[in-house]
Design an enzyme around this catalytic site. Structure first.
Site, PDB file in Angstrom:
ATOM      1  N   GLY A   8       1.006  -1.099   0.056  1.00 19.47           N
ATOM      2  CA  GLY A   8       0.107  -0.358  -0.134  1.00 19.47           C
ATOM      3  C   GLY A   8       1.072   1.088  -0.076  1.00 19.47           C
ATOM      4  O   GLY A   8       0.308   2.735   0.306  1.00 19.47           O
ATOM      5  N   GLY A  11      -0.075   4.517  -0.651  1.00 19.33           N
ATOM      6  CA  GLY A  11      -0.994   5.497  -0.121  1.00 19.33           C
ATOM      7  C   GLY A  11      -0.935   6.874   0.665  1.00 19.33           C
ATOM      8  O   GLY A  11       0.214   6.753   0.635  1.00 19.33           O
ATOM      9  N   GLN A  12      -1.648   6.879   1.468  1.00 24.68           N
ATOM     10  CA  GLN A  12      -1.612   8.022   2.269  1.00 24.68           C
ATOM     11  C   GLN A  12      -0.701   7.763   3.061  1.00 24.68           C
ATOM     12  O   GLN A  12       0.720   8.247   3.233  1.00 24.68           O
ATOM     13  CB  GLN A  12      -2.910   8.323   2.513  1.00 24.68           C
ATOM     14  CG  GLN A  12      -3.165   9.790   3.421  1.00 24.68           C
ATOM     15  CD  GLN A  12      -3.661  10.027   4.698  1.00 24.68           C
ATOM     16  OE1 GLN A  12      -4.476   9.503   4.136  1.00 24.68           O
ATOM     17  NE2 GLN A  12      -3.923  11.258   5.114  1.00 24.68           N
ATOM     18  N   ASP A  34       2.694  -2.108  -4.023  1.00 25.91           N
ATOM     19  CA  ASP A  34       1.800  -1.800  -4.199  1.00 25.91           C
ATOM     20  C   ASP A  34       0.695  -2.289  -5.323  1.00 25.91           C
ATOM     21  O   ASP A  34       0.984  -3.388  -6.511  1.00 25.91           O
ATOM     22  CB  ASP A  34       0.867   0.062  -4.199  1.00 25.91           C
ATOM     23  CG  ASP A  34      -0.165   0.542  -3.622  1.00 25.91           C
ATOM     24  OD1 ASP A  34      -1.192  -0.332  -4.489  1.00 25.91           O
ATOM     25  OD2 ASP A  34      -0.254   1.239  -2.857  1.00 25.91           O
ATOM     26  N   ILE A  35      -0.439  -1.792  -5.747  1.00 25.10           N
ATOM     27  CA  ILE A  35      -1.375  -3.045  -7.150  1.00 25.10           C
ATOM     28  C   ILE A  35      -1.105  -2.432  -8.511  1.00 25.10           C
ATOM     29  O   ILE A  35      -0.734  -2.952  -9.323  1.00 25.10           O
ATOM     30  CB  ILE A  35      -2.884  -2.954  -6.287  1.00 25.10           C
ATOM     31  CG1 ILE A  35      -3.245  -4.005  -6.975  1.00 25.10           C
ATOM     32  CG2 ILE A  35      -3.730  -1.869  -6.640  1.00 25.10           C
ATOM     33  CD1 ILE A  35      -4.300  -4.840  -6.552  1.00 25.10           C
ATOM     34  N   ASP A  50      -0.405  -7.840  -5.516  1.00 24.17           N
ATOM     35  CA  ASP A  50      -1.897  -8.045  -4.971  1.00 24.17           C
ATOM     36  C   ASP A  50      -1.929  -8.298  -3.828  1.00 24.17           C
ATOM     37  O   ASP A  50      -1.120  -9.713  -3.774  1.00 24.17           O
ATOM     38  CB  ASP A  50      -2.595  -8.513  -5.993  1.00 24.17           C
ATOM     39  CG  ASP A  50      -3.923  -8.165  -5.850  1.00 24.17           C
ATOM     40  OD1 ASP A  50      -4.018  -8.421  -4.492  1.00 24.17           O
ATOM     41  OD2 ASP A  50      -4.886  -8.886  -6.513  1.00 24.17           O
ATOM     42  N   TYR A 144     -16.817  -0.630   7.390  1.00 18.93           N
ATOM     43  CA  TYR A 144     -14.740  -0.727   7.245  1.00 18.93           C
ATOM     44  C   TYR A 144     -14.328  -1.047   8.793  1.00 18.93           C
ATOM     45  O   TYR A 144     -13.591  -1.435   9.339  1.00 18.93           O
ATOM     46  CB  TYR A 144     -14.348   0.674   6.696  1.00 18.93           C
ATOM     47  CG  TYR A 144     -13.217   1.788   6.779  1.00 18.93           C
ATOM     48  CD1 TYR A 144     -11.883   0.432   6.977  1.00 18.93           C
ATOM     49  CD2 TYR A 144     -13.074   1.907   7.853  1.00 18.93           C
ATOM     50  CE1 TYR A 144     -10.498   1.499   6.852  1.00 18.93           C
ATOM     51  CE2 TYR A 144     -12.166   2.837   8.868  1.00 18.93           C
ATOM     52  CZ  TYR A 144     -10.844   2.587   7.420  1.00 18.93           C
ATOM     53  OH  TYR A 144      -9.275   3.174   7.824  1.00 18.93           O
ATOM     54  N   LYS A 148     -12.165  -3.979  10.670  1.00 22.35           N
ATOM     55  CA  LYS A 148     -11.040  -3.107  11.524  1.00 22.35           C
ATOM     56  C   LYS A 148     -11.259  -4.427  13.145  1.00 22.35           C
ATOM     57  O   LYS A 148     -10.422  -5.121  13.371  1.00 22.35           O
ATOM     58  CB  LYS A 148     -11.223  -1.444  11.706  1.00 22.35           C
ATOM     59  CG  LYS A 148     -10.767  -0.706  10.813  1.00 22.35           C
ATOM     60  CD  LYS A 148      -8.926  -1.370   9.998  1.00 22.35           C
ATOM     61  CE  LYS A 148      -8.738  -0.579   9.180  1.00 22.35           C
ATOM     62  NZ  LYS A 148      -7.434  -0.995   8.232  1.00 22.35           N
ATOM     63  N   ILE A 174      -5.935  10.871   9.952  1.00 21.28           N
ATOM     64  CA  ILE A 174      -4.920  11.324   9.726  1.00 21.28           C
ATOM     65  C   ILE A 174      -4.498  12.299   8.200  1.00 21.28           C
ATOM     66  O   ILE A 174      -5.488  12.528   7.601  1.00 21.28           O
ATOM     67  CB  ILE A 174      -3.852  10.267   9.123  1.00 21.28           C
ATOM     68  CG1 ILE A 174      -3.866   8.949  10.009  1.00 21.28           C
ATOM     69  CG2 ILE A 174      -2.377  10.453   8.935  1.00 21.28           C
ATOM     70  CD1 ILE A 174      -3.201   8.046   9.566  1.00 21.28           C
TER      71      ILE A 174
HETATM   72  C1  AKB Z   1     -11.639   6.592   7.516  1.00 23.24           C
HETATM   73  O1  AKB Z   1     -12.464   8.461   8.082  1.00 23.24           O
HETATM   74  O2  AKB Z   1     -12.321   6.440   7.153  1.00 23.24           O
HETATM   75  C2  AKB Z   1     -10.225   6.821   7.855  1.00 23.24           C
HETATM   76  C3  AKB Z   1     -10.432   6.304   9.358  1.00 23.24           C
HETATM   77  C4  AKB Z   1     -11.333   7.308  10.850  1.00 23.24           C
HETATM   78  O3  AKB Z   1     -10.082   5.111   9.263  1.00 23.24           O
HETATM   79  N1  AKB Z   1      -9.085   8.142   7.826  1.00 23.24           N
END
Ligand code: AKB
Length: 321
Positions: A8, A11-12, A34-35, A50, A144, A148, A174
């Site tokens: 990744g 990414g950011q 990364d991909i 990947d 998401y 997590k 972030i």
């Molecule tokens: C999001 O907003 O989905 C992310 C996070 C807080 O994990 N920045």
């Protein structure tokens, strides 16, 4: 000598982590992956991976004698809601593939230390929102957040059952300028700077009083590397650590920007991301991270705003509201 794989890397977080790790360990010892076909940020060593391709993962880890993996490839909260099954598969199988590889290599005497990011999204509407404890109710309502929370349990499981040295942080939102954020609910706090510097009014997708935990990228990178460098015996948490930076809402951020750019104007038009943000904490108790590995945030709102205003490049047009 450490050989570090960052998955990744375009990414950011990945783009900045690769740079920080290369400065510390030497660019030859950091494998950005990364991909996409090439490194977007000029990594010296780059491999296309990947994370769902286990054979490819094992091949690169073996080829470079990798000792540490940062698995950062994921779909975030807002984009995850557009494609829940894709988010679940990428977020869960991506982590599981790395944990399994670490288990197998560990059993073969080739240990692999793992970093995996959790998020404030692992909390939910029944979590105490202010000074959210390390251990508390966790009832995430986005795919998401669910990935997590499940991922945190997998990390703990692989540590307890197989001794995999896995470490994790529950990142707040972030804020950074090097690369665009990737579809999160906290992205307003980056997009706002791009509008402000273009001299445009910012239409904010969260309402004015939505306070969320945030962290400036240099603090986030320092937290990540400090946790990975901490002696294993000091770590009492193998699921994921609360890490606080600062907390603010859109009104407070807009005010801080206005102090530098008096003509800046903001307008509030909350969308579906408001409902997500409403279930997340406002501030975090990160005393376990402080006690175990000395975590202490350094960057407050004033410094963050002036640094962002200095560094955001407005020519790229990469950010929408
Ligand atoms: C999001 O907003 O989905 C992310 C996070 C807080 O994990 N920045």
């Amino acid at each position: 000598m450490e050989r570090i794989l960052v998955i990744g890397a375009n990414g950011q977080i990945g783009s900045e982590l690769v740079e920080a790790l290369a400065a510390q360990h030497g660019a030859d010892n950091v494998i950005a992956a990364d991909i996409s076909q090439s490194s977007l940020y000029g990594a010296k060593v780059y491999q296309v991976i990947d994370v769902l391709n286990t054979a490819r993962l094992a091949e690169v880890v073996e080829q470079y004698h990798v000792t540490q993996v940062y698995q950062l490839a994921a779909l975030l909260s807002a984009t995850g809601e557009q494609a829940p099954l894709k988010a679940w598969t990428l977020n869960m199988d991506g982590l599981l593939n790395i944990l399994e590889l670490a288990r197998i290599r560990g059993a073969a005497g080739k240990p692999l230390k793992v970093f995996w990011p959790s998020s404030i999204a692992a909390f939910g509407p029944n979590t105490p929102a202010v000074n959210t404890p390390q251990y508390t109710v966790m009832d995430p309502s986005t795919i998401y957040g669910i990935s997590k929370l499940a991922g945190e349990r997998l990390c703990e499981y692989y540590f307890q059952k197989y001794g995999v040295d896995v470490r994790s942080i529950r990142y707040p939102g972030i804020i950074s300028y090097k690369s665009p954020p990737g579809g999160g609910t906290t992205d307003y706090a980056i997009a706002i700077f791009h509008s402000a510097l273009r001299g445009e009014r910012y239409e904010c997708f969260l309402d004015a009083e939505t306070t969320l935990p945030m962290i400036y990228m240099p603090d986030a990178i320092r937290a990540t590397i400090s946790l990975m460098e901490a002696p294993a015996g000091k770590l009492s948490i193998r699921s994921s650590y609360n890490v606080a930076g600062l907390s603010f809402n859109p009104r407070e951020l807009a005010l801080a920007i206005k102090q530098n750019l008096p003509d800046f104007d903001i307008h509030y038009a909350p969308d579906s991301r408001q409902a997500i943000a409403a279930t997340w904490p406002q501030s975090l108790d990160d005393s376990s991270a402080s006690k175990d590995w000395g975590w202490q945030a350094q960057i407050g709102l004033e410094q963050l705003v002036s640094d962002m205003l200095k560094n955001v490049k407005i020519s790229d047009g990469a950010l929408a509201a």
